[in-house]
Structure formats: structure tokens, C-alpha cells
Design a protein around this motif. Structure first.
Motif, short mmCIF file in Angstrom:
data_model
loop_
_atom_site.label_atom_id
_atom_site.label_comp_id
_atom_site.label_asym_id
_atom_site.label_seq_id
_atom_site.Cartn_x
_atom_site.Cartn_y
_atom_site.Cartn_z
N HIS A 86 13.94 -31.24 -42.49
CA HIS A 86 12.85 -30.52 -41.84
C HIS A 86 12.94 -30.65 -40.32
O HIS A 86 12.76 -29.68 -39.60
N SER B 26 2.41 -36.49 -49.61
CA SER B 26 2.04 -35.13 -49.98
C SER B 26 0.57 -34.94 -49.61
O SER B 26 -0.14 -35.86 -49.30
N TYR B 27 0.16 -33.71 -49.65
CA TYR B 27 -1.16 -33.38 -49.15
C TYR B 27 -2.25 -33.99 -50.01
O TYR B 27 -2.39 -33.67 -51.17
N MET C 257 -5.94 -33.37 -45.56
CA MET C 257 -6.59 -32.09 -45.33
C MET C 257 -7.52 -32.05 -44.14
O MET C 257 -7.45 -31.11 -43.36
N GLU D 45 5.14 -24.63 -50.51
CA GLU D 45 6.00 -25.28 -49.54
C GLU D 45 7.26 -25.80 -50.22
O GLU D 45 8.35 -25.74 -49.66
N MET E 65 -4.58 -27.61 -51.74
CA MET E 65 -3.54 -28.63 -51.61
C MET E 65 -2.40 -28.46 -52.60
O MET E 65 -1.25 -28.37 -52.20
N LEU F 248 4.55 -25.95 -41.16
CA LEU F 248 4.17 -27.00 -42.10
C LEU F 248 5.39 -27.55 -42.81
O LEU F 248 6.19 -26.80 -43.34
N CYS F 249 5.53 -28.86 -42.83
CA CYS F 249 6.65 -29.48 -43.53
C CYS F 249 6.18 -30.67 -44.34
O CYS F 249 5.71 -31.65 -43.78
N ASN F 250 6.34 -30.60 -45.61
CA ASN F 250 5.98 -31.71 -46.46
C ASN F 250 7.23 -32.51 -46.81
O ASN F 250 8.10 -32.02 -47.52
N LEU G 86 -5.12 -32.00 -41.19
CA LEU G 86 -4.58 -30.65 -41.05
C LEU G 86 -5.58 -29.75 -40.36
O LEU G 86 -5.26 -29.01 -39.43
N LEU H 267 4.69 -29.68 -38.02
CA LEU H 267 3.77 -30.66 -38.57
C LEU H 267 4.43 -31.27 -39.79
O LEU H 267 4.64 -30.60 -40.80
N VAL I 31 7.44 -22.43 -43.04
CA VAL I 31 6.12 -21.90 -43.31
C VAL I 31 5.17 -22.08 -42.13
O VAL I 31 4.97 -23.19 -41.65
#
Lengths: 359, 359
Positions: free
Chosen positions: B131, B93-94, B99, A106, A99, B118-120, B102, B88, A116
Motif C-alpha cells: 500500500h 481492520s475497521y 470509524m 477494499e 465497516m 483508503l488502505c486497510n 476515519l 490513510l 480507493v
DNA sequence: TTGTACGCGTTATCAG
DNA sequence: CTGATAACGCGTACAA
């Protein structure tokens, strides 16, 4: 794979200057037509290339805006031979270390406007190869491979494609590969020296399974520092077990049953440290007064909840991810700095060692 | 964005049948040339389309294999108008919930051969919009938005592009949106009923901050079930606080200071439950004999390490992610099932409630 | 300053 | 059965 549905919209033939609201996305051709300029001019106007009359440029941009024109990255990439896209392969499933790593990667990549692709290989090499193939087909500019072990894995097979690859918190035997790893030796040294600086002399080490490279490195550092400072501890002070709280409990029983008792314990993980802390409290041993404690990982959810809160080694995984991403970028740009790189850990001081000498 | 370096390789003009080893990836044109067929034939041979002589097909495939030909997805997508790619966006945040989510998403999508961007967005709406724009430019087939709150967020702005969007463990006000959420009410019911089935009658509820929809739902369920069974508990049995172990400790002090003491505690999270368990042990109260305990989240790292190990509600987040991905796929295929959907939780039985009635 | 034409890698259509 | 040829959407020399 499904057959493609035929699209019959967006014909060039349609009457000019008609702000068509078909459901197909507007192309630069549409923009040109509506703006009353040629295709090439529209392109230049939008990209700030060439020399155009300000008037024309403004007009085109206005139309693009109004039409909600969005350049098609697919077409651009096809032309540029650069997709501004990288693949991220995580060998273990997403866990404790993935994570922050993900976050760092990222973040670094995102601020460079590059996207990504996420691929979880779940330790399955067939699946991994599938993902790699897919990434190659998508023409990613590079690949980052992550793991959560510092032990070597088999190199990624990119089938001859000369594609930049970086291993982040992962390692391969290949000496030409670029690997970024936390410095476990330095981390172990950090923990041990901190305890010594606080006046502790009988420092035990309770850690995880022998088979982990990280375990061996940290223990080596612990031993080395003790040697350097001329501190001798019995062999029974080095305890390998599982990465669990339960093992922390058990280790405490063993340590306290001996004649020589430690005045500090350096733990191989925060989980172990928490088990140790709980066990000590239940035995009436005070932390940090009687025994000081250092953990490893800085897993906040554990480190903060432990009583007393854990002083612990932080591997700076997020930063590691960030660096990995940045290096991938420079690899893509043609540079080639390779080899294994170790990033330093830092110590997060909380309450489990006390704050001053003799704490 | 950097200027493109000019590539001067892979010219069509080069002498035929020469298995050129230029560093540019071979195109289908190369394959055709080397195989001695036309471009169209090569395409058909590789895709199993049309009617070709087996001989020709085999020949082409062999050449493709030998050349290491890999169709360029960019070109294909440009033509097919489908990228087999989804975005996504994770708003938080992760963390703990991201998880498994995901994992579920990536697993479902991966086995359908579709890739994930992947986009945070890190709770930053500007970043999120960036994003989204990027995803639109990349012509993704759909977007999944994840969060870790069941409270409404602002809808994703896809700027008029009619793009399938699914909210997974996230919710928006828009009634036309498709949202998948864990059923917190059913989860609360599950926990409470389990305790009652085991013979407990004075069930307290220690949970997180009031402002969470999840907190309110679970508590509502707890209250409802108690009512249904005709069990009355004092108002002081409902305790809202933080999502922390420390709050678990504090809540125990409060509960035990009253005249009427609970014989069971339903906790709003495993972290809280662990705090409760530790505090009870330190007060000499036995779990589960004196007080039974149910947690929430099934966060293994905590639930298993707690003494005794926690019986807890599992929100099946992985499954939720899987379902979200699958639904996105069917949305992309043109179907439209919309609205809010709640997925059931399940109960994972360990030791903190005992196993039999009166346990 | 603006427009034209070609290439990027693939697929699909339509003659041969 | 096989081979030209036209899209797909965009950038860019080169010509006007």
C-alpha cells in the motif's frame, strides 16, 4: 489551494552518470541517463516491452532499483487514460454496516491493485455532489455508492460522464442502475423456517420501524412461511417499534400479557433480540426452552454477549462489498450486467434456539 | 494491468466551433477552440490568473460551463507537484475505533478539498508495504497511519521519500515521529476523581489484558488518584481480564466474595461495565445506590443500553482524527511539530453514578 | 536492438 | 491583453 513552489532540481543538463541525490524523486529520465541508455529504452526495459538485450534490461533495472525509481502513476494515468482508482461514497456516516462493506470492497479492489478514494457524504447531497465532482476531476475509473438502507435514494449525478457506478447496500429507482442488496425476504424466511424446523409453532416477530423496506420484507417473509406451513398466529404477534434493546423489553411485556403466548420470537435485529432475551430472563422465561430466539445482523459484539448467545441471520455484508467491487471492475472492463441483485443471507446458529427439535 | 484501448476522439483537427459531443471528456483545448481563444488564454480565464478582458474571461467560462469542462487533476498535479491527496493506512481492520477516527480525518481533509486514499493493511506488514508503495507512486502529499492500540508499532517505511507521516491513535518508537494519542492516564484520573467527588471511597478497577499500554496507564492513574486522596483499597480491587462482558460478570463474583466490598467500580471499557452492571443487578446490588459505575469508551450502543445507562470516559477519537488530519496538512505545508501528543478525554455523565454526592 | 519524437492535459513564461 | 512554447513524467510508434 496554495501557489506552487518552484522546483529547480532534476535538470537534464547535469553531468551524466552522476548518481544525483537531489531530493526530487528520480524520473525515468534519470534512470536512462545513469544507465547510459536513451529514455525509450529505459521505459521498455522497465515495462518488459519490446526486444532488448538481456544485458541492457538488467542494467536499467539495476539502476532503477539503486536509484529508488518509482514510476509516477500520475503521468502513466494521464497517458493510459485509466487511473486504477475508484471512488467510494458512503451516504451514511461510517457505522455498523459500512465497516464490513468497506472491508469487502477494499479487499477485492486492493488485491486488484486498485486504490480507493474514501468519501463520506454524511447524508448531505451538496457534499455528495462536491465529492463526485472531485472524483470526476481525479478521473476515477468508477464509483461505488454505499448506504445502509435498502430504501431507494436519489441516483448519483455524474453529470453526463459515462462512468461506471455501483450501488452497494443501496438502491435507486433507476432501473438501469446496478444495485447489490441483501435479500431481506430470504433472510426472514431463513429465520422463520429454522424455528419451525425446530418444532416451534407460535412464532412472534418483533422488529424495527415500519418505514424501513427491510422491516417490511422480513415481516412479509415471516408471514408467508407461517402461511405455507399452515401455522396461524394472532395479529398481536407482529410488533413494530424501534431498533433498540429498550423496544425489545417493551415488546416482551406486550407479548406476555396476552392469552396466547409465543414459543419463539424472530427479532428484526440483534439489538432487539438482546432486549428481548434480557426481558425474558427477568420474567423467568427460559430461552430457548420456553421461548426460542432468532436475531438479525449477526453483530458479534451483541450476539455473542447475549445470554444465551444468539442464533441470528447474517447478511454477509462483507461478501456483498466484495461482489460489488468485482462487478464494478467488470463494468469498467466494458461489460454491463445491470439491475437489482439480491445476495442471500445465512444463518449463524448459536444457543438461543437450542440445537435439536423441541430444544 | 490491462493494455490500454486506443482512443481516437477529440482530435484538434476537427472543424472549429463545433460543440463536439464525442464521449471523451472535453479538454481545455476544446474550450479554447470553441471560445475562439488560444490555449493559454483559456487557462488564465479559468484560473483567474493574469489580466484578461472581462468579456473574454466570461466567454471562456461560459463555454467551459456549457461544454461541461472539468480540469484534469492528473495533469494539474503533474505540473504543480502536489496532488491534494493523502493516504490513510489502517493497521487493524475497521472497527470500533477506526470509524470515528476515519470520520474525523475525512471531515477535516474533506473540507480542505483534499481526497483520501483508503488502505486497510489488516496487520499484514507485506500488505502495508504494498500500500505504501502504491501511495508513493500516486504521489500522495502525506500519509496518516491509524491503529487502535497505543502500544508501539514498527515505523512506516517510506523508502527515503521525505513524505509527511502522522500516526493517529498509533505510536512508534521513533522519537522524531508525530503521534497523536488519547491520554489514557488523564482518562483514568477523570473517572476516578469523578467517583471520589461523588463520595465513593472503595473504588475497584476492572479492566482488560495487562499487555495493553492503555490498561496500564489507566490503572496507574486510578492508583495515583486513590493515593493522593488517601484512600486505601485492597489489592484485590484491581482486576485484569479480557475486554468482554463475560469478564465483567466474573469480576463481580470475585469482588462480592471478599469481605471488603467496593462502593464503586471503574471499568476499563463499556463492554466490561455492561457485564458488571448486569451481574450486579442479578445479585440484587443496586446501581448506583450501592455501587457506582464508570465505563470507558463511550460506545453509545452499549453505554445507553446498559441499565442504568453508563457514565463513561470518552476518548474523543473523532477529534483526535480531526487534529491528526490538520497536523498532517501543516506538515505538508512545511512546518514540523513532532513528537508524541496526548489528547484529553472527557467524561460523559449518564446514570450509573447517580448525580449527586452519595447518589 | 536502440534512439527520437510526439502526445497525454495543464500551467507558466515570455514575447507580441 | 493575448498567443506561442516549453515543461511535468511517461509510453510508444517509427525511424535508425
Amino acid at each position: 489551494m496554495r501557489g506552487a513552489a518552484k522546483a529547480e532540481v532534476g535538470k537534464t543538463k547535469s553531468s551524466p552518470n552522476l548518481p544525483q541525490s537531489s531530493d526530487a524523486l528520480p524520473t525515468i529520465r534519470d534512470v536512462a541517463r545513469v544507465a547510459g541508455v536513451s529514455l525509450g529504452t529505459a521505459s521498455k526495459a522497465l515495462n518488459g516491452q519490446g526486444k532488448l538485450r538481456l544485458e541492457t534490461r538488467a542494467k536499467v533495472q539495476a539502476v532503477a532499483q539503486q536509484l529508488g525509481f518509482r514510476p509516477n502513476d500520475l503521468a502513466q494515468s494521464l497517458q493510459r487514460k485509466r487511473t486504477f482508482t475508484v471512488g467510494l461514497i458512503s451516504t451514511d456516516s461510517y457505522g455498523r454496516f459500512s465497516m464490513p462493506l468497506l472491508e469487502g470492497i477494499e479487499h477485492a479492489l486492493g488485491s486488484e491493485q486498485i486504490s480507493v478514494f474514501l468519501c463520506n457524504a454524511a447524508d448531505d447531497s451538496t457534499l455528495e455532489q462536491q465529492h463526485v465532482n472531485s472524483l470526476l476531476a481525479k478521473r476515477v475509473d468508477g464509483i461505488i455508492v454505499t448506504s445502509r438502507r435498502t430504501d431507494p435514494r436519489t441516483p448519483l449525478n455524474v453529470a453526463g460522464a459515462k462512468l461506471p457506478v455501483i450501488y452497494a447496500y443501496a438502491r435507486v429507482e433507476d432501473s438501469k442502475a446496478t444495485c447489490l442488496l441483501p435479500d431481506d425476504f430470504q433472510g426472514g424466511r431463513l429465520a422463520t423456517e429454522h424455528l419451525i424446523k425446530l418444532g416451534r409453532k407460535r412464532i412472534a416477530h418483533v422488529t424495527g420501524p415500519e418505514r424501513f423496506e427491510a422491516v417490511r420484507q422480513r415481516r412479509e417473509a415471516w408471514r408467508k412461511v407461517l402461511d405455507e406451513k399452515g401455522l396461524e398466529v394472532p395479529l398481536s404477534f407482529a410488533l413494530s417499534g424501534a431498533w433498540s434493546e429498550a423496544w425489545g423489553h417493551e415488546a416482551v411485556q406486550r407479548l406476555l400479557s396476552k392469552k396466547t403466548k409465543p414459543d419463539a420470537i424472530f427479532c428484526g435485529s440483534d439489538q432487539i433480540a438482546r432486549g428481548v432475551a434480557d426481558a425474558l430472563r427477568e420474567c423467568g422465561v427460559r430461552v430457548p426452552e420456553d421461548i426460542a430466539l432468532v436475531g438479525y445482523d449477526n453483530w458479534e459484539i451483541i450476539a455473542v454477549a447475549t445470554r444465551p448467545s444468539l442464533t441470528t441471520v447474517d447478511m454477509n455484508i462483507r461478501e456483498l462489498g466484495r461482489r460489488a467491487a468485482l462487478q464494478l471492475l467488470s463494468l469498467i472492463d466494458g461489460q454491463r450486467h445491470q439491475g437489482i441483485q439480491h445476495l442471500p443471507c445465512s444463518l449463524v446458529v448459536r444457543e438461543s434456539c437450542g440445537t435439536k427439535k423441541g430444544g
